[in-house]
Design an enzyme around this catalytic site. Structure first.
Site, short mmCIF file in Angstrom:
data_model
loop_
_atom_site.label_atom_id
_atom_site.label_comp_id
_atom_site.label_asym_id
_atom_site.label_seq_id
_atom_site.Cartn_x
_atom_site.Cartn_y
_atom_site.Cartn_z
N ASP A 1 0.87 -1.19 0.00
CA ASP A 1 0.00 0.00 0.00
C ASP A 1 0.90 1.23 0.00
O ASP A 1 1.91 1.25 0.72
CB ASP A 1 -0.91 0.00 1.25
CG ASP A 1 -2.14 0.88 1.07
OD1 ASP A 1 -1.98 2.06 0.67
OD2 ASP A 1 -3.26 0.41 1.35
N ASP B 1 -8.04 -5.74 -0.19
CA ASP B 1 -9.15 -4.88 0.26
C ASP B 1 -8.98 -3.52 -0.42
O ASP B 1 -9.35 -2.50 0.14
CB ASP B 1 -9.07 -4.76 1.80
CG ASP B 1 -10.32 -4.15 2.41
OD1 ASP B 1 -11.36 -4.13 1.74
OD2 ASP B 1 -10.24 -3.68 3.57
N LYS C 1 -15.65 -4.12 -3.94
CA LYS C 1 -16.50 -2.95 -3.67
C LYS C 1 -17.61 -2.93 -4.72
O LYS C 1 -17.34 -3.10 -5.91
CB LYS C 1 -15.70 -1.65 -3.73
CG LYS C 1 -14.36 -1.70 -2.99
CD LYS C 1 -14.49 -1.89 -1.50
CE LYS C 1 -13.15 -2.15 -0.84
NZ LYS C 1 -13.22 -2.59 0.55
C1 LIG Z 1 -10.33 -0.07 2.75
S1 LIG Z 1 -8.66 0.37 2.84
C2 LIG Z 1 -7.94 -1.15 3.36
C3 LIG Z 1 -8.10 -1.41 4.81
C4 LIG Z 1 -7.23 -2.54 5.27
N1 LIG Z 1 -7.64 -3.82 4.70
C5 LIG Z 1 -7.19 -2.68 6.77
O1 LIG Z 1 -7.47 -3.79 7.24
O2 LIG Z 1 -6.87 -1.73 7.48
C6 LIG Z 1 -8.22 0.44 1.17
C7 LIG Z 1 -6.74 0.66 0.92
O3 LIG Z 1 -6.50 0.34 -0.43
C8 LIG Z 1 -5.42 1.09 -0.85
N2 LIG Z 1 -5.35 1.05 -2.30
C9 LIG Z 1 -6.25 1.46 -3.21
N3 LIG Z 1 -5.81 1.22 -4.47
C10 LIG Z 1 -4.59 0.65 -4.32
C11 LIG Z 1 -3.62 0.20 -5.24
N4 LIG Z 1 -3.82 0.24 -6.55
N5 LIG Z 1 -2.49 -0.35 -4.74
C12 LIG Z 1 -2.28 -0.43 -3.42
N6 LIG Z 1 -3.17 0.01 -2.51
C13 LIG Z 1 -4.29 0.55 -2.95
C14 LIG Z 1 -5.67 2.46 -0.23
O4 LIG Z 1 -4.45 3.18 -0.13
C15 LIG Z 1 -6.25 2.08 1.12
O5 LIG Z 1 -5.25 2.12 2.10
#
Ligand SMILES: C[S@@+](CC[C@H](N)C(=O)[O-])C[C@H]1O[C@@H](n2cnc3c(N)ncnc32)[C@H](O)[C@@H]1O
Length: 409
Positions: free
Chosen positions: A259, A300, A329
Protein backbone atom coordinates in the site's frame (compact mmCIF):
# COMPACT_ATOMS: atom_id res chain seq x y z
CA UNK A 1 -46.34 -31.60 27.07
CA UNK A 2 -49.35 -29.52 26.13
CA UNK A 3 -51.56 -30.75 23.33
CA UNK A 4 -50.91 -29.20 19.95
CA UNK A 5 -54.50 -27.98 19.62
CA UNK A 6 -56.07 -27.12 16.29
CA UNK A 7 -53.68 -25.71 13.74
CA UNK A 8 -53.55 -21.96 13.43
CA UNK A 9 -55.18 -20.90 10.14
CA UNK A 10 -51.85 -19.69 8.77
CA UNK A 11 -50.50 -23.24 8.82
CA UNK A 12 -53.08 -24.27 6.25
CA UNK A 13 -51.65 -21.79 3.79
CA UNK A 14 -48.52 -22.02 1.72
CA UNK A 15 -45.33 -21.77 3.69
CA UNK A 16 -42.79 -19.60 1.88
CA UNK A 17 -39.07 -19.58 2.42
CA UNK A 18 -37.76 -16.40 4.02
CA UNK A 19 -34.33 -15.20 2.96
CA UNK A 20 -32.54 -12.57 5.02
CA UNK A 21 -30.05 -10.02 3.73
CA UNK A 22 -28.32 -6.83 4.75
CA UNK A 23 -31.04 -4.13 4.87
CA UNK A 24 -30.90 -2.20 1.60
CA UNK A 25 -29.82 -5.24 -0.45
CA UNK A 26 -33.26 -6.77 -0.94
CA UNK A 27 -33.19 -5.94 -4.68
CA UNK A 28 -30.01 -7.92 -5.52
CA UNK A 29 -31.22 -10.75 -3.29
CA UNK A 30 -34.51 -10.86 -5.20
CA UNK A 31 -32.55 -10.81 -8.45
CA UNK A 32 -30.44 -13.74 -7.28
CA UNK A 33 -33.55 -15.70 -6.33
CA UNK A 34 -35.05 -15.00 -9.74
CA UNK A 35 -31.89 -16.23 -11.44
CA UNK A 36 -32.06 -19.66 -9.75
CA UNK A 37 -32.92 -22.54 -12.04
CA UNK A 38 -35.90 -22.73 -12.06
CA UNK A 39 -36.47 -19.15 -10.90
CA UNK A 40 -37.98 -18.67 -7.46
CA UNK A 41 -41.48 -17.24 -7.21
CA UNK A 42 -41.52 -13.96 -5.31
CA UNK A 43 -44.45 -12.36 -3.58
CA UNK A 44 -44.73 -8.71 -4.58
CA UNK A 45 -47.50 -7.91 -2.10
CA UNK A 46 -48.84 -9.16 1.25
CA UNK A 47 -50.62 -12.53 1.14
CA UNK A 48 -53.70 -13.02 3.30
CA UNK A 49 -52.60 -10.20 5.60
CA UNK A 50 -49.04 -11.53 5.92
CA UNK A 51 -46.20 -9.18 4.95
CA UNK A 52 -44.10 -10.87 2.24
CA UNK A 53 -41.07 -8.61 2.14
CA UNK A 54 -39.54 -6.00 4.35
CA UNK A 55 -36.30 -4.36 5.28
CA UNK A 56 -33.71 -7.12 5.32
CA UNK A 57 -35.92 -9.99 4.14
CA UNK A 58 -37.74 -11.47 1.15
CA UNK A 59 -40.36 -14.27 0.99
CA UNK A 60 -40.33 -16.69 -1.93
CA UNK A 61 -41.22 -20.22 -2.93
CA UNK A 62 -39.98 -22.89 -5.28
CA UNK A 63 -41.25 -22.75 -8.82
CA UNK A 64 -41.58 -26.53 -9.18
CA UNK A 65 -44.75 -27.95 -7.61
CA UNK A 66 -43.00 -30.96 -6.15
CA UNK A 67 -40.12 -29.07 -4.56
CA UNK A 68 -40.59 -29.18 -0.82
CA UNK A 69 -37.29 -28.10 0.60
CA UNK A 70 -35.18 -25.06 -0.03
CA UNK A 71 -31.53 -25.77 -0.57
CA UNK A 72 -29.11 -27.66 -2.72
CA UNK A 73 -27.92 -24.92 -5.01
CA UNK A 74 -24.89 -22.65 -4.71
CA UNK A 75 -25.07 -20.30 -1.70
CA UNK A 76 -26.41 -16.90 -2.65
CA UNK A 77 -24.19 -13.84 -2.30
CA UNK A 78 -26.75 -11.61 -0.61
CA UNK A 79 -28.56 -14.22 1.49
CA UNK A 80 -27.51 -14.12 5.12
CA UNK A 81 -29.83 -16.77 6.40
CA UNK A 82 -32.87 -18.75 5.30
CA UNK A 83 -36.04 -19.83 7.08
CA UNK A 84 -37.25 -22.77 4.98
CA UNK A 85 -41.03 -23.32 4.83
CA UNK A 86 -41.84 -20.64 7.39
CA UNK A 87 -45.21 -19.92 8.97
CA UNK A 88 -46.36 -16.45 9.96
CA UNK A 89 -47.89 -15.79 13.36
CA UNK A 90 -49.69 -12.50 13.62
CA UNK A 91 -49.41 -11.29 17.18
CA UNK A 92 -47.60 -8.30 18.65
CA UNK A 93 -47.51 -9.31 22.29
CA UNK A 94 -44.44 -11.40 23.07
CA UNK A 95 -46.00 -13.50 25.84
CA UNK A 96 -49.08 -14.37 23.75
CA UNK A 97 -46.89 -15.05 20.72
CA UNK A 98 -44.62 -17.37 22.70
CA UNK A 99 -47.62 -19.21 24.12
CA UNK A 100 -49.20 -19.82 20.72
CA UNK A 101 -46.10 -20.77 18.77
CA UNK A 102 -44.57 -22.87 21.48
CA UNK A 103 -47.74 -24.92 21.87
CA UNK A 104 -47.61 -25.65 18.16
CA UNK A 105 -43.88 -26.20 17.63
CA UNK A 106 -42.72 -28.06 20.73
CA UNK A 107 -44.43 -31.35 19.81
CA UNK A 108 -42.84 -31.13 16.33
CA UNK A 109 -39.45 -30.49 17.86
CA UNK A 110 -39.75 -33.26 20.40
CA UNK A 111 -40.08 -35.95 17.71
CA UNK A 112 -36.85 -34.86 16.02
CA UNK A 113 -33.53 -36.23 17.23
CA UNK A 114 -31.55 -33.72 19.32
CA UNK A 115 -29.66 -31.45 19.46
CA UNK A 116 -31.96 -28.48 19.00
CA UNK A 117 -31.14 -24.81 18.73
CA UNK A 118 -33.37 -21.79 19.17
CA UNK A 119 -32.52 -18.65 17.18
CA UNK A 120 -34.61 -15.54 17.85
CA UNK A 121 -33.69 -12.41 15.91
CA UNK A 122 -34.98 -9.43 13.97
CA UNK A 123 -34.19 -9.01 10.25
CA UNK A 124 -32.13 -5.89 10.98
CA UNK A 125 -29.58 -6.65 13.71
CA UNK A 126 -28.63 -2.97 13.81
CA UNK A 127 -32.26 -1.99 14.34
CA UNK A 128 -31.65 -0.57 17.79
CA UNK A 129 -32.49 -1.41 21.35
CA UNK A 130 -36.31 -1.72 21.27
CA UNK A 131 -36.16 -4.40 18.56
CA UNK A 132 -33.37 -6.26 20.33
CA UNK A 133 -35.22 -6.10 23.63
CA UNK A 134 -38.38 -7.55 22.06
CA UNK A 135 -36.41 -10.42 20.54
CA UNK A 136 -34.68 -11.12 23.87
CA UNK A 137 -38.07 -11.08 25.60
CA UNK A 138 -39.61 -13.48 23.08
CA UNK A 139 -36.67 -15.83 23.47
CA UNK A 140 -36.99 -15.78 27.27
CA UNK A 141 -40.75 -16.47 26.99
CA UNK A 142 -40.23 -19.39 24.60
CA UNK A 143 -37.45 -20.90 26.72
CA UNK A 144 -39.64 -20.54 29.81
CA UNK A 145 -42.45 -22.44 28.14
CA UNK A 146 -40.06 -25.11 26.89
CA UNK A 147 -38.78 -25.52 30.46
CA UNK A 148 -42.34 -25.93 31.76
CA UNK A 149 -43.32 -28.40 29.09
CA UNK A 150 -40.11 -30.43 29.06
CA UNK A 151 -38.51 -30.04 32.49
CA UNK A 152 -36.22 -33.03 32.07
CA UNK A 153 -34.68 -31.99 28.80
CA UNK A 154 -35.11 -28.26 28.47
CA UNK A 155 -31.34 -27.80 28.43
CA UNK A 156 -31.41 -29.46 25.01
CA UNK A 157 -32.79 -26.23 23.48
CA UNK A 158 -29.21 -25.08 23.02
CA UNK A 159 -27.91 -21.57 22.58
CA UNK A 160 -26.44 -21.04 19.10
CA UNK A 161 -22.81 -21.28 20.14
CA UNK A 162 -23.16 -24.65 21.85
CA UNK A 163 -25.28 -25.98 19.00
CA UNK A 164 -22.55 -25.10 16.47
CA UNK A 165 -20.17 -27.21 18.51
CA UNK A 166 -22.37 -30.23 17.73
CA UNK A 167 -21.07 -30.42 14.16
CA UNK A 168 -24.05 -29.29 12.09
CA UNK A 169 -26.44 -32.04 13.26
CA UNK A 170 -29.91 -31.55 14.68
CA UNK A 171 -32.69 -29.05 14.18
CA UNK A 172 -32.85 -25.29 14.36
CA UNK A 173 -35.99 -23.45 15.36
CA UNK A 174 -35.82 -19.92 13.98
CA UNK A 175 -38.08 -17.07 15.00
CA UNK A 176 -37.73 -13.92 12.92
CA UNK A 177 -39.49 -11.13 14.77
CA UNK A 178 -41.25 -8.33 12.85
CA UNK A 179 -43.43 -5.49 14.07
CA UNK A 180 -46.54 -7.39 12.85
CA UNK A 181 -45.72 -10.83 14.24
CA UNK A 182 -43.14 -13.53 13.69
CA UNK A 183 -41.97 -15.91 10.96
CA UNK A 184 -41.26 -19.32 12.46
CA UNK A 185 -39.38 -22.21 10.84
CA UNK A 186 -38.16 -25.52 12.20
CA UNK A 187 -35.59 -27.17 9.95
CA UNK A 188 -32.72 -29.62 9.85
CA UNK A 189 -29.47 -27.74 10.41
CA UNK A 190 -28.04 -28.94 7.09
CA UNK A 191 -30.70 -27.02 5.15
CA UNK A 192 -29.48 -23.70 6.48
CA UNK A 193 -26.77 -21.56 4.93
CA UNK A 194 -25.67 -20.55 8.43
CA UNK A 195 -25.78 -21.73 12.03
CA UNK A 196 -25.60 -18.20 13.41
CA UNK A 197 -28.87 -16.53 14.48
CA UNK A 198 -30.06 -14.46 11.54
CA UNK A 199 -26.85 -15.43 9.70
CA UNK A 200 -25.00 -12.74 11.61
CA UNK A 201 -21.35 -13.46 12.47
CA UNK A 202 -20.65 -10.54 14.76
CA UNK A 203 -16.91 -10.54 15.42
CA UNK A 204 -15.19 -9.09 18.47
CA UNK A 205 -12.96 -6.07 17.88
CA UNK A 206 -9.35 -6.39 19.00
CA UNK A 207 -8.32 -3.02 20.44
CA UNK A 208 -4.78 -3.40 19.02
CA UNK A 209 -6.11 -3.72 15.44
CA UNK A 210 -5.61 -0.42 13.57
CA UNK A 211 -8.93 -0.45 11.67
CA UNK A 212 -12.44 -1.83 11.79
CA UNK A 213 -11.64 -3.67 8.54
CA UNK A 214 -10.10 -6.20 10.94
CA UNK A 215 -13.66 -7.42 11.67
CA UNK A 216 -14.19 -8.24 7.97
CA UNK A 217 -11.13 -10.46 7.71
CA UNK A 218 -11.92 -12.22 10.97
CA UNK A 219 -15.44 -12.96 9.72
CA UNK A 220 -14.14 -14.08 6.33
CA UNK A 221 -11.75 -16.54 7.97
CA UNK A 222 -14.59 -17.93 10.02
CA UNK A 223 -16.83 -18.31 6.97
CA UNK A 224 -13.98 -19.90 5.02
CA UNK A 225 -13.42 -22.36 7.88
CA UNK A 226 -9.63 -22.21 7.66
CA UNK A 227 -7.37 -20.18 9.94
CA UNK A 228 -3.90 -18.95 8.91
CA UNK A 229 -1.09 -20.98 10.45
CA UNK A 230 2.23 -19.75 11.82
CA UNK A 231 4.83 -19.01 9.09
CA UNK A 232 2.28 -19.06 6.27
CA UNK A 233 2.93 -16.36 3.67
CA UNK A 234 0.30 -13.70 3.09
CA UNK A 235 0.28 -10.87 0.59
CA UNK A 236 -2.03 -8.07 1.64
CA UNK A 237 -2.87 -5.68 -1.22
CA UNK A 238 -4.33 -2.35 -0.10
CA UNK A 239 -3.16 -3.12 3.42
CA UNK A 240 -3.21 0.31 5.10
CA UNK A 241 -3.88 1.08 7.88
CA UNK A 242 -3.29 -2.61 8.59
CA UNK A 243 -6.28 -4.42 10.11
CA UNK A 244 -5.99 -7.44 7.81
CA UNK A 245 -2.21 -7.60 8.13
CA UNK A 246 -2.62 -7.45 11.89
CA UNK A 247 -4.98 -10.47 11.85
CA UNK A 248 -2.32 -12.51 10.01
CA UNK A 249 0.62 -11.17 12.01
CA UNK A 250 -0.95 -12.07 15.29
CA UNK A 251 -1.31 -15.64 14.03
CA UNK A 252 2.40 -15.78 13.28
CA UNK A 253 2.29 -15.34 9.48
CA UNK A 254 4.87 -13.70 7.23
CA UNK A 255 3.08 -10.72 5.71
CA UNK A 256 3.96 -8.58 2.71
CA UNK A 257 1.72 -5.51 3.04
CA UNK A 258 1.37 -3.54 -0.19
CA UNK A 259 0.00 0.00 0.00
CA UNK A 260 1.29 3.47 -0.74
CA UNK A 261 -0.38 4.68 2.45
CA UNK A 262 1.10 4.28 5.93
CA UNK A 263 0.44 1.32 8.18
CA UNK A 264 -0.69 2.18 11.68
CA UNK A 265 0.22 -1.00 13.48
CA UNK A 266 1.45 -0.39 16.99
CA UNK A 267 4.48 -2.47 17.92
CA UNK A 268 4.41 -4.87 14.95
CA UNK A 269 7.69 -6.36 16.17
CA UNK A 270 5.93 -7.63 19.27
CA UNK A 271 3.53 -9.69 17.13
CA UNK A 272 4.20 -13.33 16.36
CA UNK A 273 4.64 -12.86 12.59
CA UNK A 274 6.94 -10.78 10.41
CA UNK A 275 5.94 -7.76 8.37
CA UNK A 276 7.36 -6.10 5.26
CA UNK A 277 5.62 -2.98 3.98
CA UNK A 278 6.02 -2.28 0.25
CA UNK A 279 4.84 1.13 -0.93
CA UNK A 280 3.79 -0.12 -4.35
CA UNK A 281 0.76 -0.33 -6.58
CA UNK A 282 -1.09 -3.50 -5.62
CA UNK A 283 -2.42 -3.89 -9.16
CA UNK A 284 1.06 -4.09 -10.66
CA UNK A 285 2.58 -6.05 -7.79
CA UNK A 286 3.98 -9.49 -8.55
CA UNK A 287 4.81 -11.83 -5.69
CA UNK A 288 8.50 -12.60 -5.19
CA UNK A 289 9.26 -15.91 -6.95
CA UNK A 290 10.57 -17.46 -3.75
CA UNK A 291 7.11 -16.99 -2.27
CA UNK A 292 5.20 -18.77 -5.03
CA UNK A 293 2.61 -20.00 -4.53
CA UNK A 294 1.78 -17.76 -1.55
CA UNK A 295 -0.50 -19.24 1.09
CA UNK A 296 -2.87 -16.26 1.11
CA UNK A 297 -3.75 -13.48 -1.28
CA UNK A 298 -5.62 -10.73 0.55
CA UNK A 299 -7.02 -7.66 -1.14
CA UNK A 300 -9.15 -4.88 0.26
CA UNK A 301 -8.14 -2.26 -2.34
CA UNK A 302 -10.65 0.46 -3.17
CA UNK A 303 -10.96 -0.48 -6.83
CA UNK A 304 -13.96 -0.99 -9.15
CA UNK A 305 -15.26 -4.57 -9.56
CA UNK A 306 -13.99 -4.76 -13.15
CA UNK A 307 -10.46 -3.96 -12.00
CA UNK A 308 -10.79 -6.47 -9.19
CA UNK A 309 -11.84 -9.06 -11.79
CA UNK A 310 -8.61 -8.41 -13.69
CA UNK A 311 -6.60 -8.83 -10.49
CA UNK A 312 -8.31 -12.14 -9.67
CA UNK A 313 -7.84 -13.37 -13.22
CA UNK A 314 -4.12 -12.61 -13.09
CA UNK A 315 -3.58 -14.30 -9.73
CA UNK A 316 -5.69 -17.33 -10.60
CA UNK A 317 -4.24 -17.90 -14.04
CA UNK A 318 -0.74 -17.57 -12.59
CA UNK A 319 -1.64 -19.96 -9.76
CA UNK A 320 0.12 -17.45 -7.52
CA UNK A 321 -1.89 -18.18 -4.35
CA UNK A 322 -3.29 -21.28 -2.64
CA UNK A 323 -6.22 -19.33 -1.26
CA UNK A 324 -7.61 -15.84 -1.44
CA UNK A 325 -9.84 -13.44 0.41
CA UNK A 326 -10.67 -10.51 -1.82
CA UNK A 327 -13.10 -7.77 -0.95
CA UNK A 328 -15.09 -6.47 -3.93
CA UNK A 329 -16.50 -2.95 -3.67
CA UNK A 330 -19.98 -2.79 -5.20
CA UNK A 331 -21.19 -0.12 -7.61
CA UNK A 332 -24.23 1.94 -6.61
CA UNK A 333 -26.33 0.32 -9.33
CA UNK A 334 -26.78 -3.31 -10.29
CA UNK A 335 -24.30 -4.93 -7.91
CA UNK A 336 -25.20 -8.41 -9.10
CA UNK A 337 -24.41 -7.55 -12.72
CA UNK A 338 -20.96 -6.43 -11.58
CA UNK A 339 -20.39 -9.77 -9.82
CA UNK A 340 -21.46 -12.08 -12.65
CA UNK A 341 -18.10 -11.98 -14.51
CA UNK A 342 -16.30 -12.80 -11.25
CA UNK A 343 -18.60 -15.78 -10.70
CA UNK A 344 -18.00 -16.87 -14.30
CA UNK A 345 -14.24 -16.62 -13.79
CA UNK A 346 -14.40 -18.82 -10.67
CA UNK A 347 -16.67 -21.35 -12.42
CA UNK A 348 -14.03 -21.72 -15.10
CA UNK A 349 -11.12 -22.55 -12.78
CA UNK A 350 -10.88 -26.34 -12.43
CA UNK A 351 -10.96 -27.56 -8.83
CA UNK A 352 -11.39 -24.11 -7.29
CA UNK A 353 -13.55 -24.08 -4.16
CA UNK A 354 -15.01 -20.65 -3.93
CA UNK A 355 -17.70 -18.53 -2.43
CA UNK A 356 -18.81 -14.92 -2.73
CA UNK A 357 -20.76 -13.57 0.17
CA UNK A 358 -21.84 -10.32 1.66
CA UNK A 359 -20.51 -10.67 5.17
CA UNK A 360 -22.17 -9.11 8.19
CA UNK A 361 -19.22 -6.70 8.52
CA UNK A 362 -19.26 -5.88 4.78
CA UNK A 363 -21.00 -2.65 3.85
CA UNK A 364 -21.45 -1.80 0.15
CA UNK A 365 -19.09 -4.65 -0.67
CA UNK A 366 -18.88 -8.43 -0.79
CA UNK A 367 -16.09 -10.87 -0.05
CA UNK A 368 -14.81 -13.46 -2.49
CA UNK A 369 -13.02 -16.41 -0.91
CA UNK A 370 -11.45 -19.42 -2.53
CA UNK A 371 -8.95 -22.21 -2.30
CA UNK A 372 -7.14 -24.16 -5.02
CA UNK A 373 -6.47 -27.86 -4.47
CA UNK A 374 -2.80 -28.87 -4.18
CA UNK A 375 -2.82 -30.60 -7.60
CA UNK A 376 -3.90 -27.37 -9.30
CA UNK A 377 -0.80 -25.67 -7.89
CA UNK A 378 1.76 -28.17 -9.18
CA UNK A 379 4.41 -26.32 -11.13
CA UNK A 380 4.15 -26.60 -14.87
CA UNK A 381 6.89 -25.87 -17.39
CA UNK A 382 5.02 -22.98 -18.91
CA UNK A 383 3.04 -21.66 -15.98
CA UNK A 384 4.20 -18.74 -13.85
CA UNK A 385 4.48 -21.13 -10.90
CA UNK A 386 7.44 -22.87 -12.51
CA UNK A 387 10.50 -22.07 -10.45
CA UNK A 388 12.74 -19.57 -12.23
CA UNK A 389 16.29 -20.56 -13.16
CA UNK A 390 18.98 -19.95 -10.47
CA UNK A 391 20.35 -16.74 -12.06
CA UNK A 392 16.88 -15.32 -12.41
CA UNK A 393 16.06 -16.40 -8.85
CA UNK A 394 19.07 -14.51 -7.55
CA UNK A 395 18.11 -11.38 -9.50
CA UNK A 396 14.54 -11.47 -8.21
CA UNK A 397 15.73 -12.05 -4.63
CA UNK A 398 17.92 -8.99 -4.89
CA UNK A 399 14.96 -7.09 -6.34
CA UNK A 400 12.80 -8.03 -3.36
CA UNK A 401 15.51 -7.06 -0.87
CA UNK A 402 15.85 -3.68 -2.59
CA UNK A 403 12.09 -3.19 -2.62
CA UNK A 404 11.93 -4.05 1.09
CA UNK A 405 14.66 -1.55 1.87
CA UNK A 406 12.83 1.10 -0.17
CA UNK A 407 9.41 0.43 1.27
CA UNK A 408 10.00 -0.47 4.95
CA UNK A 409 8.00 1.87 7.16
C1 LIG B 1 -10.33 -0.07 2.75
S1 LIG B 1 -8.66 0.37 2.84
C2 LIG B 1 -7.94 -1.15 3.36
C3 LIG B 1 -8.10 -1.41 4.81
C4 LIG B 1 -7.23 -2.54 5.27
N1 LIG B 1 -7.64 -3.82 4.70
C5 LIG B 1 -7.19 -2.68 6.77
O1 LIG B 1 -7.47 -3.79 7.24
O2 LIG B 1 -6.87 -1.73 7.48
C6 LIG B 1 -8.22 0.44 1.17
C7 LIG B 1 -6.74 0.66 0.92
O3 LIG B 1 -6.50 0.34 -0.43
C8 LIG B 1 -5.42 1.09 -0.85
N2 LIG B 1 -5.35 1.05 -2.30
C9 LIG B 1 -6.25 1.46 -3.21
N3 LIG B 1 -5.81 1.22 -4.47
C10 LIG B 1 -4.59 0.65 -4.32
C11 LIG B 1 -3.62 0.20 -5.24
N4 LIG B 1 -3.82 0.24 -6.55
N5 LIG B 1 -2.49 -0.35 -4.74
C12 LIG B 1 -2.28 -0.43 -3.42
N6 LIG B 1 -3.17 0.01 -2.51
C13 LIG B 1 -4.29 0.55 -2.95
C14 LIG B 1 -5.67 2.46 -0.23
O4 LIG B 1 -4.45 3.18 -0.13
C15 LIG B 1 -6.25 2.08 1.12
O5 LIG B 1 -5.25 2.12 2.10
Amino acid sequence: MESAGPPHPCLEEKTPHISLCRPGFEAPLREELLSRAPPAVLFPSPQGGRPMQGEGWVAWEEAADDATEAGGDRPLVFERQRLPAATFWEERDCAALAERITRRVLPQLAVRPPPYALHVFTPDPTGGKPQGTRAARLEAEVRGRWAQAQPASHAALLPAERFRGEGGRGSVWQLCLLAEGVWSALSPAELLPELYPGGVHRMRMDHRAPSRAYLKIEEALEVLGRQPRPRERAIDLGAAPGGWSYAFLKRGCRVLAVDRGPLKLTGPDALAGTLTHLREDGLRFRPPPGWLPVDWLLSDMLIPPGVCLGLLRKWLSGRWARRFIVNIKLPQREPLVALRPVQALFEGVPGLHWRIRQLYHDRREVTAMGELPAEALRPTKRGPVARPRPAERKRKKQGLAAARARGRS
